[in-house]
Scaffold this motif. Structure first.
Motif, mmCIF file in Angstrom:
data_model
loop_
_atom_site.group_PDB
_atom_site.id
_atom_site.type_symbol
_atom_site.label_atom_id
_atom_site.label_comp_id
_atom_site.label_asym_id
_atom_site.label_seq_id
_atom_site.Cartn_x
_atom_site.Cartn_y
_atom_site.Cartn_z
ATOM 1 N N LYS A 227 0.811 -1.220 0.000
ATOM 2 C CA LYS A 227 0.000 0.000 0.000
ATOM 3 C C LYS A 227 0.848 1.276 0.000
ATOM 4 C CE LYS A 227 -3.793 -2.520 0.930
ATOM 5 N NZ LYS A 227 -3.306 -3.866 0.685
ATOM 6 N N ALA A 303 5.367 -3.253 12.716
ATOM 7 C CA ALA A 303 4.014 -3.663 13.129
ATOM 8 C C ALA A 303 3.572 -4.970 12.480
ATOM 9 C CB ALA A 303 2.991 -2.561 12.858
ATOM 10 N N ASP A 344 5.230 2.440 17.037
ATOM 11 C CA ASP A 344 5.503 1.005 16.858
ATOM 12 C C ASP A 344 7.004 0.705 16.746
ATOM 13 O OD1 ASP A 344 2.743 0.419 16.669
ATOM 14 O OD2 ASP A 344 2.733 0.923 14.538
ATOM 15 N N ARG A 347 9.388 -0.317 19.929
ATOM 16 C CA ARG A 347 8.965 -1.602 20.506
ATOM 17 C C ARG A 347 9.394 -2.755 19.602
ATOM 18 N NH1 ARG A 347 4.456 -0.345 21.775
ATOM 19 N NH2 ARG A 347 4.493 -0.414 24.028
ATOM 20 N N ASN A 348 9.143 -2.621 18.297
ATOM 21 C CA ASN A 348 9.513 -3.692 17.362
ATOM 22 C C ASN A 348 11.025 -3.900 17.348
ATOM 23 O OD1 ASN A 348 7.095 -3.564 14.614
ATOM 24 N ND2 ASN A 348 6.769 -3.575 16.797
ATOM 25 N N MET B 1 -3.264 7.051 14.613
ATOM 26 C CA MET B 1 -4.585 7.499 15.025
ATOM 27 C C MET B 1 -5.278 6.366 15.807
ATOM 28 S SD MET B 1 -7.700 8.906 12.682
ATOM 29 C CE MET B 1 -6.769 8.696 11.180
ATOM 30 N N SER B 34 -5.622 -0.791 8.697
ATOM 31 C CA SER B 34 -4.742 -1.556 9.586
ATOM 32 C C SER B 34 -5.166 -1.297 11.025
ATOM 33 C CB SER B 34 -3.283 -1.135 9.406
ATOM 34 O OG SER B 34 -2.820 -1.541 8.158
ATOM 35 N N ASP B 39 -0.721 0.104 21.933
ATOM 36 C CA ASP B 39 0.550 -0.189 22.606
ATOM 37 C C ASP B 39 1.060 -1.610 22.398
ATOM 38 O OD1 ASP B 39 0.614 2.397 23.563
ATOM 39 O OD2 ASP B 39 -0.535 1.866 25.362
ATOM 40 N N HIS B 40 0.467 -2.359 21.479
ATOM 41 C CA HIS B 40 0.969 -3.709 21.203
ATOM 42 C C HIS B 40 2.055 -3.707 20.129
ATOM 43 C CE1 HIS B 40 -2.160 -6.724 22.944
ATOM 44 N NE2 HIS B 40 -1.875 -5.761 23.788
ATOM 45 N N GLY B 41 2.143 -2.602 19.354
ATOM 46 C CA GLY B 41 3.176 -2.511 18.316
ATOM 47 C C GLY B 41 2.930 -3.410 17.113
ATOM 48 N N LEU B 42 1.694 -3.834 16.903
ATOM 49 C CA LEU B 42 1.372 -4.721 15.778
ATOM 50 C C LEU B 42 0.044 -4.307 15.172
ATOM 51 C CD1 LEU B 42 1.890 -8.293 17.264
ATOM 52 C CD2 LEU B 42 3.254 -7.257 15.452
ATOM 53 N N ASN B 43 -0.121 -4.561 13.915
ATOM 54 C CA ASN B 43 -1.448 -4.377 13.335
ATOM 55 C C ASN B 43 -1.641 -5.339 12.165
ATOM 56 O OD1 ASN B 43 -0.417 -3.152 10.924
ATOM 57 N ND2 ASN B 43 -0.243 -1.208 12.024
ATOM 58 N N SER B 85 -4.936 2.713 11.040
ATOM 59 C CA SER B 85 -4.241 3.397 9.929
ATOM 60 C C SER B 85 -4.957 3.071 8.637
ATOM 61 C CB SER B 85 -2.806 2.912 9.757
ATOM 62 O OG SER B 85 -2.117 2.922 10.934
ATOM 63 N N PRO B 87 -7.739 4.712 5.388
ATOM 64 C CA PRO B 87 -7.944 3.527 4.550
ATOM 65 C C PRO B 87 -6.889 3.384 3.465
ATOM 66 C CG PRO B 87 -9.395 5.295 3.833
ATOM 67 C CD PRO B 87 -8.672 5.803 5.044
ATOM 68 N N PHE B 88 -6.701 2.132 3.038
ATOM 69 C CA PHE B 88 -5.746 1.804 1.994
ATOM 70 C C PHE B 88 -6.400 0.928 0.934
ATOM 71 C CE2 PHE B 88 -3.214 1.120 6.010
ATOM 72 C CZ PHE B 88 -2.539 2.331 5.965
#
Ligand SMILES: Cc1cc2nc3c(=O)[nH]c(=O)nc-3n(C[C@H](O)[C@H](O)[C@H](O)COP(=O)(O)OP(=O)(O)OC[C@H]3O[C@@H](n4cnc5c(N)ncnc54)[C@H](O)[C@@H]3O)c2cc1C
Ligand code: SF4
Lengths: 520, 213
Positions: A227, A303, A344, A347-348, B1, B34, B39-43, B85, B87-88
């Motif tokens: 993207k 992420a 992110d 942390r990563n 966001m 996404s 605070d998990h650092g993943l999406n 995050s 839209p894509f």
């Protein structure tokens, strides 16, 4: 059929060579760097398997001068020659194709690559190219196109394989429609290492911490994310495809046990994530491949990989992890559709370093909106990450719109491009209007590279290395060497930016790429 | 966001609808966002499930066994915030204003998500949905669709509109080559369906795909 898959040496007047290969923004460098174009290598293997006479013709990796390369092509006299295009070398390729078609009129010139894929009409108009392939799956297309040609003398008018622009005998161009690739990646063969002379690529490559190294047959074609606006792997016609974990593991095993490879890098836009990533890393462990002294590396994005996956990857001997940190302000990341936030990043990186991996950051500057605050934020954050040991090496490039990506189109629509000469799109200077002087971006690049000379960074690297096994001391040297080499290359490029640039011409010059991918 | 969670609506033991505040974000039906736990650092990417004109966002999410984000998102509660995050993406209808077009939307499992977004955003288009699922309960929100336009191909149970896989259905019920086909779900299904449709004469120009994995 005699088919040459060709990468001519492209050397500019400063003696720098460009390398054109998938997922690369062409940059001209003095230091030799040879990257295996994996998809084209699969195409070569597939065509050879179909019984064709295939010449793997990488003039860069075979260390040829342009004249030598050209003379060799004429002597071999292929029935078909396949090139790979990208914006900064388009004029070179058009000139070359015209010359070649005069010397070898019966040779079918095929243009692949992301630039001509997006602007096929332009290449047909500007050169004597016979076919433009609007597909990045050139292995799949050539494996169907070539047999069709051998069976049908009238292929120019009759072939209806989608995604081609074909020059018909009366000079007209036939468009066979939009290309859509939805075929299992597993159908394309693993790269035949002997055919492509893998050892030519095994040493001069900044992604390798150990040599001989090699590129794996990529596990993902295009990018699972796909993207980011500046990236080629973005478009309605691109759908990522994925290789099976077992097939890839089999290849790794062969490379290690039969070829003695000591480092394997996967150049997929973005490597596996989640379940497949864990299965792959666990598979290496189950097969004992993590204990063979071979390191593994890949491109990923922030992420994407979770801590548990990273832990298994660490155990499996993954080391070099290439991550795109395109900017350190959320506005820019959002405008680029990066899909992660600055929050992110640390942390990563903590996860990667905790489990012994070596994050390599690819940073970019010079967006047409980038303010001095945004730029300074990037410089400060990157330096801090390096000082803290959260990243081990870095590469900083100037974001250059290329290949009609959405970012390129945005620059055109917004009238911010300062040049329309494709030769200027070689990443050596900022070519967009910006809110602050261009020199500020060059200074930022130098400031980020300068971190490797800072006592704080050097101390951090030493402490890191002391915490490792003895043989990892080699990294001190490879890091230092690579870092110095990059700094030298980039400073050379930036200080000579804009000075007497002239386009590479067949017979006089030729282009060479950056050692690692542009960004992810 | 970050966007605030309005609620979670469980559809099956493993599948749920995550409802988020819209916060004025514009999108085109079928694009993805996404999403991640704060605070998990993943999406991970999730296709829009709600329509362009609706007040809130909805996402149809399958909790993948051993998965990270899909499981973590199920534990969020109303009032929590999730990272957002987007839209894509370009898996959107090409020309929804052209009402002469006929669309066939083929999705497996949660691959139906963008299609619900299409039909809620563009109620006047001429569409059919072919939904491939294993069990009857996986016909997520099937009551929302006009039964004349929704065909559930249920492979492991009887009682759906068709007993079997979408691929078998398509071989038995060839598609008019002029139909514009959108395919969404896992790559294995996409490649198989793609081949079938190409054999039936649908042109590559009329085929659009979105792979989830
Ligand atoms: C463009 C795009 C849109 C997507 N839209 C949706 C959506 O609307 N709803 C949704 O549930 N998922 C969707 N996905 C998949 C989603 O992004 C995640 O991959 C999924 O939620 C698993 O993430 P995880 O972190 O829980 O699992 P991970 O630990 O990342 O494991 C990933 C694995 O789970 C499996 N998997 C992934 N998605 C599914 C699924 N939907 N059904 C069954 N198995 C799966 C695959 O084997 C995959 O490799 C989409 C993916 C993409 C690329
Ligand atoms: S920049 Fe990286 S993550 Fe983004 S689309 Fe390209 S390969 Fe994928």
């Amino acid at each position: 059929m005699k088919i040459a898959i060709s990468y001519p040496p492209i050397i500019n007047e400063r003696g720098q060579t460009a390398m054109v290969s998938q997922n690369r923004n062409v940059q001209f460098f003095v230091t030799p760097t040879y990257l295996l174009p994996v998809v084209h290598a699969q195409a070569a293997t597939w065509l050879r398997d179909l019984g064709h006479d295939v010449l793997w013709d990488d003039g860069n990796a075979q260390v040829k001068s342009f004249d030598r390369w050209y003379a060799d092509v004429l002597e071999w006299a292929p029935d078909m020659i396949v090139f790979e295009s990208t914006t900064p070398v388009m004029k070179f390729y058009w000139n070359l194709t015209n010359r070649l078609k005069q010397d070898l009129p019966d040779c079918i010139a095929v243009m692949t690559g992301y630039h001509s894929m997006r602007k096929p009409e332009e290449t047909m108009q500007e050169s004597a190219t016979d076919i433009v392939m609007r597909s990045n799956h050139i292995d799949f297309v050539l494996s169907k196109l070539v047999p069709y040609m051998t069976d049908h003398a009238d292929w120019r008018s009759s072939c209806d394989l989608e995604g081609l622009h074909i020059r018909v005998n009366n000079g007209e161009v036939r468009n066979t429609g939009n290309f859509k690739q939805v075929e299992p990646l597993d159908r394309s063969p693993d790269v035949d290492r002997n055919l492509v002379g893998w050892k030519n690529y095994a040493y001069e490559n900044g992604n390798f911490l150990q040599t001989p190294g090699t590129y794996a047959t990529s596990v993902i074609r295009d990018c699972t994310f796909g993207k980011c606006t500046f990236c080629r792997y973005n478009g309605p016609d691109l759908t990522f495809s994925i290789r099976s974990v077992e097939k890839s593991l089999d290849e790794y095993q062969r490379l290690i046990e039969e070829e003695g490879v000591r480092e394997i890098f996967d150049d997929s836009g973005v490597w596996y994530r989640g379940q497949e990533a864990r299965q792959f890393a666990q598979g290496l462990i189950d097969r004992g491949l993590h204990k063979k002294g071979c390191y593994f590396g890949l491109n990923t994005r922030f992420a994407y990989l979770d801590e548990e996956t990273i832990r298994i990857m660490g155990e499996a001997n993954f080391r070099f992890i290439l991550l795109g940190l395109e900017a350190c302000d959320d506005e820019t990341l959002q405008r680029l559709n990066k899909g992660y936030t600055v929050g992110d990043v640390a942390r990563n990186l903590e996860w990667f370093t905790r489990y012994g991996m070596h994050p390599h950051l690819t940073v970019m500057v010079g967006y047409y909106w980038q303010t001095s605050e945004q730029l300074q934020g990037t410089v400060d954050t990157v330096r801090e990450l390096m000082f803290k040991g959260l990243a081990r090496t870095l590469q900083v490039t100037i974001c250059t719109p290329i290949d009609y990506t959405p970012y390129h189109q945005e620059c055109l629509d917004g009238d911010v491009l300062l040049t329309d000469d494709y030769d200027d799109f070689d990443m050596s200077e900022v070519i967009v209007k910006t809110p602050i002087p261009h020199e500020a971006y060059y200074k930022a690049v130098r400031s980020m590279y300068g971190v490797v000379f800072h006592p704080r960074f050097i101390l951090r690297q030493l402490l890191f290395l002391l915490s490792f096994r003895k043989r990892d001391w080699q990294f001190l040297f490879s890091y230092g060497w690579r870092a110095l080499r990059r700094v030298r290359n980039h400073i050379f490029n930036l200080t000579s930016a804009g000075s007497s640039k002239s386009p590479p011409k067949p017979g006089s010059v030729s282009p060479q790429p950056d050692p690692v991918g542009a960004a992810h | 966001m970050n966007h605030k969670v309005i609620g979670i609506r469980d559809l099956t033991a493993s599948t749920y609808v995550l409802q988020l505040e819209r916060n004025g974000v514009a999108f085109k039906a079928g694009q993805c966002i996404s999403l991640g736990v704060k605070d998990h650092g993943l999406n991970r990417e999730y296709s829009t499930y709600s329509g362009e004109h609706e007040t809130d966002f909805e996402f149809l999410i399958k909790e993948v066994a051993g998965g990270t984000v899909s499981c973590a998102l199920r534990c969020v509660r109303p009032g929590d915030e999730v990272t957002f995050s987007g839209p894509f993406g370009s898996f959107v209808l090409d020309a929804p204003q052209d009402l002469s077009r006929r669309y066939l939307f083929i999705g497996t499992g949660t691959g139906i998500a963008p299609f619900r977004s299409y039909v809620r955003s563009h109620p006047d288009i001429d569409w059919q949905i072919l939904h491939g699922v294993r069990t009857l309960e996986e016909r997520y929100d099937h009551q929302d669709y006009d039964p004349e336009r929704y065909t559930a191909c249920v492979s492991s149970e009887t009682g759906g509109d068709y007993h079997g896989r979408v691929t078998t259905y398509l071989r038995e019920n060839p598609v008019d080559p002029d139909t514009i086909c959108y395919l969404c779900g896992n790559s294995a299904m996409l490649t198989e369906v793609f081949d079938i449709l190409r054999e039936q004469g649908v042109s590559g120009n009329g085929l659009f795909t979105e792979a989830f994995f």
